[in-house]
Scaffold this motif. Sequence first.
Motif, PDB file in Angstrom:
ATOM      1  N   ARG A 143       0.802  -1.175   0.158  1.00  0.00           N
ATOM      2  CA  ARG A 143      -0.111  -0.039  -0.013  1.00  0.00           C
ATOM      3  C   ARG A 143       1.044   1.305   0.014  1.00  0.00           C
ATOM      4  NH1 ARG A 143      -5.053   2.035   2.671  1.00  0.00           N
ATOM      5  NH2 ARG A 143      -5.710   3.273   0.711  1.00  0.00           N
TER       6      ARG A 143
ATOM      7  N   HIS B 239     -11.742  -5.084   1.117  1.00  0.00           N
ATOM      8  CA  HIS B 239     -10.814  -4.093   1.204  1.00  0.00           C
ATOM      9  C   HIS B 239     -10.377  -3.912   2.726  1.00  0.00           C
ATOM     10  CE1 HIS B 239     -12.232  -2.072  -2.792  1.00  0.00           C
ATOM     11  NE2 HIS B 239     -11.562  -3.265  -2.779  1.00  0.00           N
TER      12      HIS B 239
ATOM     13  N   LEU C 108      -6.429  -0.440  -4.162  1.00  0.00           N
ATOM     14  CA  LEU C 108      -6.935  -1.487  -3.031  1.00  0.00           C
ATOM     15  C   LEU C 108      -7.461  -2.777  -3.870  1.00  0.00           C
ATOM     16  CD1 LEU C 108      -8.616   0.605  -0.191  1.00  0.00           C
ATOM     17  CD2 LEU C 108      -6.723  -1.083   0.092  1.00  0.00           C
TER      18      LEU C 108
ATOM     19  N   ILE D 143      -6.825  -2.342   4.751  1.00  0.00           N
ATOM     20  CA  ILE D 143      -6.854  -1.315   5.475  1.00  0.00           C
ATOM     21  C   ILE D 143      -6.571  -1.778   7.013  1.00  0.00           C
ATOM     22  CG2 ILE D 143      -8.286   0.770   6.398  1.00  0.00           C
ATOM     23  CD1 ILE D 143      -9.683   0.517   3.628  1.00  0.00           C
TER      24      ILE D 143
ATOM     25  N   CYS E  30      -2.910  -2.497   7.753  1.00  0.00           N
ATOM     26  CA  CYS E  30      -2.015  -1.435   7.400  1.00  0.00           C
ATOM     27  C   CYS E  30      -2.131  -0.610   8.785  1.00  0.00           C
ATOM     28  CB  CYS E  30      -2.361  -0.236   6.273  1.00  0.00           C
ATOM     29  SG  CYS E  30      -2.328  -1.099   4.903  1.00  0.00           S
ATOM     30  N   LYS E  31      -3.302  -0.160   9.320  1.00  0.00           N
ATOM     31  CA  LYS E  31      -3.474   0.375  10.560  1.00  0.00           C
ATOM     32  C   LYS E  31      -2.766  -0.488  11.872  1.00  0.00           C
ATOM     33  CE  LYS E  31      -8.079   2.838  10.051  1.00  0.00           C
ATOM     34  NZ  LYS E  31      -9.228   2.647  10.049  1.00  0.00           N
TER      35      LYS E  31
END
Length: 417
Positions: free
Chosen positions: A364, A383, A371, A387, A390-391
């Motif tokens: 990313r 998706h 995405l 996400i 990544c967080k």
Amino acid sequence: MWEKVIENLKNKVETQDLEKLSLVEPIFVSEDKITLAIPGEQIKELLKSKYKNQLKESLKLIFNKLPKIELIIKTQDKDNLNSKYGFENFVVGPSNQLAYAASVAVSENPAKAYNPLFIYGGVGLGKTHLLHAIGNSIKKNNPNARVLYISSEEFTNELINSIQYKKMTQFRNKYRNLDCLLIDDIQFISKKERTEEEFFHTFNALYESQKQIIITSDKPPNEIPDIENRLKSRFSWGLIVDIQPPELETRIAIIRKKAELFNLEISQEIIEFIASSISSNVREIEGALIKISAYKSIMRKPVTLNLVKSILQDIIIRKEKMLTAENIQKTVAKHFNISVDSLKSSTRKKEILIPREIAMYLTRKITKNSLPEIKAKFGVKSHATIINACKRIESEMEKDINLKKKVEEIEKEITDV
Ligand SMILES: Nc1ncnc2c1ncn2[C@@H]1O[C@H](COP(=O)(O)OP(=O)(O)OP(=O)(O)O)[C@@H](O)[C@H]1O
């Protein structure tokens, strides 16, 4: 003739002094006068204060009378410094600020500010530049300072030659009588036992007589593999600073400065294009500018953005090839010693889950993939999975310094092309 003198002095002189005196070279000899070239003030003093009478007696024995003795200091050995690298043409930004400031401090106060100064960082980021800048600045402040720049490979070769030709005394004297030793790429002495041993003694001799030592490496001391612990610990006695790849703004400033040096007029648009195409290696930025300069002078055409794009095509293509999800998966898998297939599986085992999330996070961050594309490359259903991954990695990196380091190391390996 000097060998005869040394032979005569053998029983009258302390062993370590004899080694020093054997470095003296007669450069003019007649019955009336003898001129001796002495490597350094220290040996001259030794000869004058401690061994004057013995020297006279030996000469008398050889010549049957005493010639006039003239002592001159031998011209210094080459310092290997490259005058094109100075502090004034080193562009400073957040990525190299500390290394720069420490280098300036050391050059203003050799052996007093930080000793040793250990600078580490990736390829082409300015470590060698800073070493020469320190040396040049010390010489400028004190032209008599004995400064020597050497790469650890040259140090090794010189040592091998000195052993082979039985010139260890000269070798030791050369290195142990310096005021400042600048040694580049120390990582290359690893696994070379004899070099490590000799460097250890050189380091000690210089350090004990309060002489400045500056060392560069591609890694911090504790991460250099296969190097003796006693050396690693000595490298950490002073200050350790790193140089990181320059940020966009610093790259822009470097390009401006280098373009000016090359007398190359280029627009802001072109400068920004180069800065965003070449991210991690200043040597490569320089290479690009040299190429553009050459095109300009050969073709005698104005430099347009399109021309620059075509000139730098190979670099850009090479980068794009590396910045793919596939390459990221491969690199992450290699770092964690797992298979690429397991990175795409849906297992929730921690030893797979964390690397998978790191791979998603890096994909990313550093690819242009959307995405849906990332979703397909990792075989996930939504998706949100990407996400959330990544967080999670971002927040884990804030809490866990080792994880942060690991992710940065992988990212560097992928983007350093
Ligand atoms: N901040 C900077 N400002 C100006 N020029 C720089 C800067 N950083 C690097 N350079 C230039 O980039 C080129 C490569 O730098 P240098 O040889 O010092 O890299 P290095 O870190 O020693 O790399 P290596 O590990 O490959 O020896 C040099 O020509 C140097 O002048």
